[in-house]
Design a protein around this motif. Structure first.
Motif, PDB file in Angstrom:
ATOM      1  N   MET A  16       0.752  -1.409  -0.183  1.00 38.96           N
ATOM      2  CA  MET A  16      -0.057  -0.134   0.002  1.00 38.96           C
ATOM      3  C   MET A  16       0.806   1.235   0.031  1.00 38.96           C
ATOM      4  O   MET A  16       0.786   1.998   0.790  1.00 38.96           O
ATOM      5  CB  MET A  16      -0.884   0.086   1.247  1.00 38.96           C
ATOM      6  CG  MET A  16      -2.023  -1.127   1.163  1.00 38.96           C
ATOM      7  SD  MET A  16      -3.338  -0.414   2.218  1.00 38.96           S
ATOM      8  CE  MET A  16      -4.502  -1.761   1.778  1.00 38.96           C
ATOM      9  N   ARG A 124      -0.147  -5.747  -7.098  1.00 39.60           N
ATOM     10  CA  ARG A 124      -0.557  -4.553  -7.880  1.00 39.60           C
ATOM     11  C   ARG A 124       0.071  -4.355  -9.001  1.00 39.60           C
ATOM     12  O   ARG A 124       1.414  -4.987  -9.197  1.00 39.60           O
ATOM     13  CB  ARG A 124      -0.800  -3.081  -7.044  1.00 39.60           C
ATOM     14  CG  ARG A 124       0.736  -2.577  -6.884  1.00 39.60           C
ATOM     15  CD  ARG A 124       0.224  -1.211  -6.336  1.00 39.60           C
ATOM     16  NE  ARG A 124       1.652  -0.624  -5.824  1.00 39.60           N
ATOM     17  CZ  ARG A 124       1.794   0.518  -5.297  1.00 39.60           C
ATOM     18  NH1 ARG A 124       0.808   1.190  -4.992  1.00 39.60           N
ATOM     19  NH2 ARG A 124       3.080   1.250  -5.074  1.00 39.60           N
ATOM     20  N   THR A 136      -2.481   0.468 -10.241  1.00 43.07           N
ATOM     21  CA  THR A 136      -3.665  -0.049  -9.782  1.00 43.07           C
ATOM     22  C   THR A 136      -3.910  -0.095  -8.161  1.00 43.07           C
ATOM     23  O   THR A 136      -2.831   0.043  -7.401  1.00 43.07           O
ATOM     24  CB  THR A 136      -3.886  -1.465 -10.596  1.00 43.07           C
ATOM     25  OG1 THR A 136      -3.001  -2.614  -9.758  1.00 43.07           O
ATOM     26  CG2 THR A 136      -3.750  -1.399 -11.778  1.00 43.07           C
ATOM     27  N   LYS A 137      -5.043  -0.535  -7.702  1.00 41.62           N
ATOM     28  CA  LYS A 137      -5.068  -0.745  -6.359  1.00 41.62           C
ATOM     29  C   LYS A 137      -4.752  -1.950  -5.858  1.00 41.62           C
ATOM     30  O   LYS A 137      -4.292  -2.720  -6.772  1.00 41.62           O
ATOM     31  CB  LYS A 137      -6.548  -0.546  -5.854  1.00 41.62           C
ATOM     32  CG  LYS A 137      -7.460  -1.773  -6.308  1.00 41.62           C
ATOM     33  CD  LYS A 137      -8.910  -1.499  -5.773  1.00 41.62           C
ATOM     34  CE  LYS A 137      -9.597  -2.778  -6.432  1.00 41.62           C
ATOM     35  NZ  LYS A 137     -11.074  -2.844  -5.645  1.00 41.62           N
ATOM     36  N   TRP A 138      -4.272  -2.268  -4.720  1.00 42.44           N
ATOM     37  CA  TRP A 138      -3.913  -3.621  -4.242  1.00 42.44           C
ATOM     38  C   TRP A 138      -5.031  -4.581  -4.338  1.00 42.44           C
ATOM     39  O   TRP A 138      -6.258  -4.281  -4.033  1.00 42.44           O
ATOM     40  CB  TRP A 138      -3.383  -3.273  -2.808  1.00 42.44           C
ATOM     41  CG  TRP A 138      -2.202  -2.594  -2.734  1.00 42.44           C
ATOM     42  CD1 TRP A 138      -1.941  -1.419  -2.403  1.00 42.44           C
ATOM     43  CD2 TRP A 138      -0.732  -3.123  -3.135  1.00 42.44           C
ATOM     44  NE1 TRP A 138      -0.715  -1.032  -2.587  1.00 42.44           N
ATOM     45  CE2 TRP A 138       0.128  -2.005  -2.935  1.00 42.44           C
ATOM     46  CE3 TRP A 138      -0.292  -4.214  -3.471  1.00 42.44           C
ATOM     47  CZ2 TRP A 138       1.408  -1.945  -3.178  1.00 42.44           C
ATOM     48  CZ3 TRP A 138       1.117  -4.654  -3.633  1.00 42.44           C
ATOM     49  CH2 TRP A 138       1.999  -3.376  -3.432  1.00 42.44           C
TER      50      TRP A 138
END
Length: 142
Positions: A16, A124, A136-138
């Motif tokens: 993150m 990601r 991208t998001k995780w």
């Protein structure tokens, strides 16, 4: 719309943070990440990040569990310009064990090496194009 990819190599990622830090890249294979290639053959796109210049990086998940019954993740990049980078970011816990498998484009397409997905691993896809990272998001997908 879901895209399916055919590739010879594979890779995956996690954690993150806003952008991959090249200084944090793993030094050598960790649990087969960025190490020996795994030939997953078939995969399905999980998420894609794209830049206005058309370059994109897609997080891809294998469909055939090729590594000890586990799926493998990698990043496929397309419409890349010379010098663009793609990264498969991954980690084994919330904020712990961040690693990155990267590839530098010579133009056209590229893909990272593969990473397996034991329980708790997150991934990601990231793209550095026009001298800026987008990701991208995780995903923590079983």
């Amino acid at each position: 719309m879901t895209r399916r990819w055919m590739v010879a190599g594979v890779a995956a990622g996690l954690l993150m943070s806003a952008a991959p830090a090249e200084a944090q890249a793993a030094a050598g294979p960790i649990n087969y990440t960025c190490g020996p290639g795994i030939n997953a053959h078939n995969g399905i796109e999980v998420a894609t990040t794209q830049r206005s210049n058309g370059a994109f990086a897609a997080l891809v998940k294998s469909t055939n569990r090729p590594y000890k019954g586990q799926n493998v993740f990698w990043v496929h990049g397309g419409q890349l310009h010379k010098g663009d980078r793609i990264s498969l970011d991954w980690g084994d816990g919330y904020g712990h064990g961040y690693h990155a498998c990267q590839d530098k484009a010579k133009g056209g397409g590229a893909h990272t090496r593969g990473v397996n997905q034991p329980s708790g691993r997150w991934f990601r896809a990231c793209l550095k194009s026009s001298n800026r990272w987008t990701c991208t998001k995780w995903f923590g997908i079983a």
